[in-house]
Design a protein around this motif. Structure first.
Motif, PDB file in Angstrom:
ATOM      1  N   ASP A 196       1.279   2.999   3.410  1.00  0.00           N
ATOM      2  CA  ASP A 196       0.552   4.216   3.016  1.00  0.00           C
ATOM      3  C   ASP A 196       1.532   5.354   2.719  1.00  0.00           C
ATOM      4  O   ASP A 196       1.169   6.524   2.820  1.00  0.00           O
ATOM      5  CB  ASP A 196      -0.473   4.678   4.063  1.00  0.00           C
ATOM      6  N   HIS A 256      -6.042  -0.792   5.530  1.00  0.00           N
ATOM      7  CA  HIS A 256      -6.009  -0.168   6.866  1.00  0.00           C
ATOM      8  C   HIS A 256      -6.736  -1.011   7.926  1.00  0.00           C
ATOM      9  O   HIS A 256      -7.088  -0.485   8.989  1.00  0.00           O
ATOM     10  CB  HIS A 256      -6.629   1.242   6.845  1.00  0.00           C
ATOM     11  N   LYS A 266      -8.767  -0.694  -7.091  1.00  0.00           N
ATOM     12  CA  LYS A 266      -8.997  -0.078  -5.775  1.00  0.00           C
ATOM     13  C   LYS A 266     -10.357   0.622  -5.771  1.00  0.00           C
ATOM     14  O   LYS A 266     -10.683   1.388  -6.690  1.00  0.00           O
ATOM     15  CB  LYS A 266      -7.890   0.953  -5.501  1.00  0.00           C
ATOM     16  N   HIS A 312       0.833  -1.209   0.000  1.00  0.00           N
ATOM     17  CA  HIS A 312       0.000   0.000   0.000  1.00  0.00           C
ATOM     18  C   HIS A 312       0.865   1.257   0.000  1.00  0.00           C
ATOM     19  O   HIS A 312       1.340   1.707   1.042  1.00  0.00           O
ATOM     20  CB  HIS A 312      -0.920  -0.003   1.225  1.00  0.00           C
ATOM     21  N   HIS A 342       1.389   5.200  -2.338  1.00  0.00           N
ATOM     22  CA  HIS A 342       0.866   6.116  -3.352  1.00  0.00           C
ATOM     23  C   HIS A 342       2.077   6.734  -4.031  1.00  0.00           C
ATOM     24  O   HIS A 342       2.585   7.771  -3.601  1.00  0.00           O
ATOM     25  CB  HIS A 342      -0.027   7.181  -2.709  1.00  0.00           C
TER      26      HIS A 342
HETATM   27 ZN   LIG Z   1      -3.652   4.852   0.993  1.00  0.00          ZN
END
Ligand SMILES: [Zn+2]
Length: 297
Positions: A267, A202, A135, A54, A56
């Motif tokens: 994340d 998460h 996603k 995970h 970005h």
């Molecule tokens: Zn994320």
């Protein structure tokens, strides 16, 4: 991610996304207590390889919670290399987030669905290998996982053998609606689409008990442990780290009773890769690091 990852590894990683059994690896460092109670890893631990499920990699807008400027692609690759992150998944918000160079360097792009479901675009991307997963942003998009609009998406995921990742739990956008982000809405989807693998990003935090139960009960549901805390973890107290991240992940790990269903994810860039890896390692028994941080099963 390492710039020297072999194609052999990449093939293996893509295979995971086809059968969806990712997990991660680990790396460790040198010991020294930090204000956040994080220990640096030993040299031996550092050699462990990691897949970050995970991240970005490409961001156009600065999300709330990101206290530094949006890091560059080079910074992303550098952090991966420094932490032995040999592969990663980048969650996209729109098709413009795709980056061929990163794709060539073991970053799997996860097609992010916005307000409209563009079946043609999704199928084209899956068929070409551009996207390795899909996603769905529950909460940010005001639809339940079971919304009929998403049915064609689940059919495409089954057809191309890719997993569907749901954002679940807290959001950084005040316009998001949390009722849609409760992981419970994924249960009926998982039951109705037993051949599709689903990942609850998460761990549904703060609805971690729901997310853990869904994962324990449904053979096709997995969790990623990203985003429990964001920012500079070294500035947090050891107590906060324990209460808001370490203990919840420990509980989830114990409840699910299956290390292969829990995936490491950070994340990034909301957290520093090194700090997040070290924090997650505190929550997972060492003998299961390889499974959670890397190994596809
Ligand atoms: Zn994320």
């Amino acid at each position: 991610m390492s710039a020297h990852v072999s194609m052999n590894f990449f093939a293996r990683y893509r295979a995971f996304f086809k059968t969806l059994r990712i997990v991660c690896f680990c790396l460790p460092f040198i010991a020294c207590a930090t204000p956040g109670g994080l220990n640096a890893d030993s040299q031996k631990d550092r050699r462990l390889r990691i897949i970050d499920a995970h991240t970005h990699a490409v961001l156009k807008e600065k999300p709330e919670g990101l206290t530094r400027p949006i890091p560059s692609k080079e910074a992303y690759l550098k952090e991966m290399a420094e932490n032995n992150v040999v592969g990663a998944v980048s969650h996209m918000r729109d098709p413009g987030d795709y980056d061929q160079e990163l794709h060539n360097r073991n970053v799997v792009f996860c097609y992010g669905i916005g307000d409209k479901v563009n079946q043609q675009e999704i199928e084209h991307g899956l068929k070409s290998g551009r996207y390795g997963c899909i996603k769905i942003y529950l909460g940010y998009i005001h639809r339940y996982a079971s919304d009929k609009e998403y049915e064609p998406v689940y059919r495409l995921a089954e057809k191309y053998g890719v997993p569907v990742v749901f954002h679940t739990g807290d959001t950084y956008d005040v316009k998001a609606k949390l009722k849609y982000a409760d992981p419970m809405t994924v249960d009926e989807v998982a039951v109705d689409h037993p051949k599709v693998k689903f990942v609850l990003a998460h761990c549904g935090n703060p609805w971690i008990t729901t997310a853990a139960e869904l994962t324990y009960k449904n053979p096709n549901v997995y969790l990623d442990v990203s985003g429990f805390l964001i920012g500079d973890l070294n500035r947090m107290s050891g107590e906060d780290m324990e209460v808001y991240m370490i203990q919840p992940i420990k509980w989830i790990f114990g409840y699910v009773e299956n290390p292969s269903k829990i995936l490491y994810g950070s994340d990034w860039p909301l957290v520093n890769m090194d700090q997040y890896i070290r924090a997650v390692k505190k929550a997972i028994p060492r003998e299961h690091w390889k499974s959670v941080f890397y190994k596809t099963q």
